[in-house]
Design an enzyme around this catalytic site. Sequence first.
Site, mmCIF file in Angstrom:
data_model
loop_
_atom_site.group_PDB
_atom_site.id
_atom_site.type_symbol
_atom_site.label_atom_id
_atom_site.label_comp_id
_atom_site.label_asym_id
_atom_site.label_seq_id
_atom_site.Cartn_x
_atom_site.Cartn_y
_atom_site.Cartn_z
ATOM 1 C CE LYS A 159 9.276 -1.308 -47.660
ATOM 2 N NZ LYS A 159 9.986 -1.924 -46.191
ATOM 3 N N GLY A 208 6.325 -11.527 -44.775
ATOM 4 C CA GLY A 208 6.402 -10.534 -44.297
ATOM 5 C C GLY A 208 4.702 -11.045 -42.998
ATOM 6 C CB SER A 209 2.293 -9.404 -40.417
ATOM 7 O OG SER A 209 2.436 -7.690 -41.499
ATOM 8 C CB VAL A 212 1.850 -6.415 -44.462
ATOM 9 C CG1 VAL A 212 2.675 -5.539 -45.145
ATOM 10 C CG2 VAL A 212 1.987 -5.211 -43.127
ATOM 11 C CD GLU A 230 5.206 -18.695 -48.704
ATOM 12 O OE1 GLU A 230 5.117 -18.753 -47.850
ATOM 13 O OE2 GLU A 230 5.351 -18.717 -50.274
ATOM 14 C CB CYS A 264 7.614 -17.210 -40.464
ATOM 15 S SG CYS A 264 8.874 -18.042 -41.402
ATOM 16 C CD GLU A 363 3.217 -14.758 -36.908
ATOM 17 O OE1 GLU A 363 2.440 -13.553 -37.410
ATOM 18 O OE2 GLU A 363 3.638 -15.438 -37.224
HETATM 19 P P1 NAD Z 1 5.652 -6.766 -41.729
HETATM 20 O O1 NAD Z 1 4.114 -6.950 -42.645
HETATM 21 O O2 NAD Z 1 4.714 -5.752 -40.603
HETATM 22 O O3 NAD Z 1 6.853 -6.476 -43.516
HETATM 23 C C1 NAD Z 1 7.032 -7.114 -44.084
HETATM 24 C C2 NAD Z 1 7.300 -5.999 -44.634
HETATM 25 O O4 NAD Z 1 6.143 -5.424 -45.213
HETATM 26 C C3 NAD Z 1 8.487 -4.820 -44.594
HETATM 27 O O5 NAD Z 1 9.469 -3.974 -45.419
HETATM 28 C C4 NAD Z 1 7.625 -3.333 -44.342
HETATM 29 O O6 NAD Z 1 8.166 -2.669 -44.537
HETATM 30 C C5 NAD Z 1 6.764 -3.743 -45.630
HETATM 31 N N1 NAD Z 1 5.022 -3.681 -45.382
HETATM 32 C C6 NAD Z 1 4.998 -2.381 -44.371
HETATM 33 N N2 NAD Z 1 3.117 -2.578 -44.902
HETATM 34 C C7 NAD Z 1 3.484 -2.645 -46.229
HETATM 35 C C8 NAD Z 1 2.599 -1.794 -47.241
HETATM 36 N N3 NAD Z 1 1.687 -0.878 -46.449
HETATM 37 N N4 NAD Z 1 2.150 -2.259 -48.024
HETATM 38 C C9 NAD Z 1 3.791 -2.364 -48.588
HETATM 39 N N5 NAD Z 1 4.420 -3.166 -47.708
HETATM 40 C C10 NAD Z 1 4.033 -2.696 -46.580
HETATM 41 O O7 NAD Z 1 6.150 -8.287 -41.625
HETATM 42 P P2 NAD Z 1 7.512 -8.092 -40.021
HETATM 43 O O8 NAD Z 1 7.401 -7.256 -38.621
HETATM 44 O O9 NAD Z 1 8.287 -7.527 -41.289
HETATM 45 O O10 NAD Z 1 7.752 -9.451 -39.916
HETATM 46 C C11 NAD Z 1 7.320 -10.248 -39.394
HETATM 47 C C12 NAD Z 1 6.242 -10.985 -39.845
HETATM 48 O O11 NAD Z 1 6.576 -11.515 -40.877
HETATM 49 C C13 NAD Z 1 5.777 -12.194 -39.218
HETATM 50 O O12 NAD Z 1 4.441 -12.311 -39.220
HETATM 51 C C14 NAD Z 1 6.356 -13.510 -39.731
HETATM 52 O O13 NAD Z 1 5.281 -15.085 -39.574
HETATM 53 C C15 NAD Z 1 6.501 -13.003 -41.019
HETATM 54 N N6 NAD Z 1 7.791 -13.758 -41.624
HETATM 55 C C16 NAD Z 1 7.078 -14.770 -42.251
HETATM 56 C C17 NAD Z 1 7.990 -15.826 -43.387
HETATM 57 C C18 NAD Z 1 7.635 -16.410 -44.139
HETATM 58 O O14 NAD Z 1 8.220 -17.248 -45.316
HETATM 59 N N7 NAD Z 1 6.403 -17.694 -44.454
HETATM 60 C C19 NAD Z 1 9.202 -15.689 -42.724
HETATM 61 C C20 NAD Z 1 9.623 -14.579 -41.796
HETATM 62 C C21 NAD Z 1 7.962 -13.478 -41.183
#
Ligand code: NAD
Length: 462
Positions: A159, A208-209, A212, A230, A264, A363
């Site tokens: 997803k 992601g963040s 989440v 991550e 990230c 962040e």
């Molecule tokens: P996000 O957390 O908003 O979304 C990430 C994913 O989670 C998306 O697919 C989103 O649709 C999904 N999601 C959202 N709400 C959810 C829920 N309640 N349950 C399950 N899935 C859900 O992050 P983003 O804005 O897409 O990406 C940016 C963030 O990702 C930044 O915080 C960045 O630091 C982080 N990031 C981390 C790494 C790493 O390897 N540590 C790498 C890239 C990005």
Amino acid sequence: MTTDDMIISTSPHDPTDEVVSVRDAGARGIADAVERARAALPAWGVSAFERSTALLRCADALQAAADELVGLVVREVGKPLTEARGEVARAVAIIRYAAQDALLPSGEIYPPSAPGTWLQTHQRPRGVAGLITPWNFPVAIPLWKAAPALAHGCTVVLKPAPQSTAVGLRLAELFDGLLPPGVLQLVPGGAAAGTALAELADIVSFTGSSPVGALVRRVATEHGAPVQCEMGGSNASLVLADADLDLAARTIAGAAMGYAGQKCTATSRVVVVGDQARADDFAERLADAVGALAVGDPAEAATVVGPVVDQAAADAVVAAASAAAAGGAAVVTGGSVVDRAGAYVSPTVVTRLAADDRLLHDEVFGPICAVVPADSTDAAVRVANGVRQGLAAAVFTRDLTAAMSAVRQLDAGMIKVNAPTSGVDFHAPFGGSKASSHGPREQGPAARAFYTETVTVTVSPG
Ligand code: NAD
């Protein structure tokens, strides 16, 4: 953007450019995909040779479509062209690495405790892998999860983030027919789809963040699925007393502002060993180096800083700079939106911040970087470690002993010496410390350990 049942992805460079509009599959779509993935598992798990060959075909298909995919990445998430090219090339290499990894030994022989018996282990795929990915590396991150999962016999439901839906759908199209039906499925969706995937998959990998990630971890753990998350960073670069300041400034400028700070591993804090005057001097040099970076249309090869992902992200950078200034900080450069269409914000350097300023603790995912002084190297390490996250860190010095001492003390999963915090190697383990990470590392040999479980087999003569 997600509405009740649609995902609409627009270009950060030109918000009137609708890149894709597609139905959100929701929890129901995820459940159907997981069922198909489960049905495809037994056959896919049989032959490592077939998996390896199929993955090599996928790598070839991705390479053949590289230019087109690069264009789509630039358009959909605003990644500068040169970086987008690098990402797609890396993704091809990731698939090839996984294809070879599939053929490595997948078990061990142990001396048996009873003579005449046979004691061994083998690695078994964990099942249906649920992969939830962010928008910022829309090709590399989905593939650095999917390729090892597939190589080691898992089937995959992926997803992608709504903001990178078009890139995800194009990847799935490219691989269509090269893998058996149900083995790799891409399901467009938002939060509800993500939660359903964490609930239903046998093993879950999320990037992601941090907020989440915490939710995904809880949902997956509740039903006993192994889960790796991550998440975000608040990455520090330490500039020690003997560092070459201009070299450090140039390197940190790229690490903080490249791709508009939306990695990230981007540097968001610089800790300068010395007094406030040295920190001010460094902030000026950093501002000069930042000023030399080309800001503009991500489709131009020279661009280093393109748009941020959407207007809300641009507003968050401006708000963080304004709040810091209201608290007494000096905004050395940037701090405002760029006067042009699209989600552009000027690269921002801030110094003389209040100790509790948000920029020093959380962040802000954009081109903004704080510079603070510290009395000594030990004090700089304490500042770097004084946040909840611990993804990446860097140390700038010509003193090897000081560098290695800092490396030992820094709470970060990835540490660079005289190099940018950003940038990862696909064949080495990747992940953070503390709140930046949960579960085993990704990539390299760590990926096999995550996507398989060890079975210990004892055989006695019948
Ligand atoms: P996000 O957390 O908003 O979304 C990430 C994913 O989670 C998306 O697919 C989103 O649709 C999904 N999601 C959202 N709400 C959810 C829920 N309640 N349950 C399950 N899935 C859900 O992050 P983003 O804005 O897409 O990406 C940016 C963030 O990702 C930044 O915080 C960045 O630091 C982080 N990031 C981390 C790494 C790493 O390897 N540590 C790498 C890239 C990005």
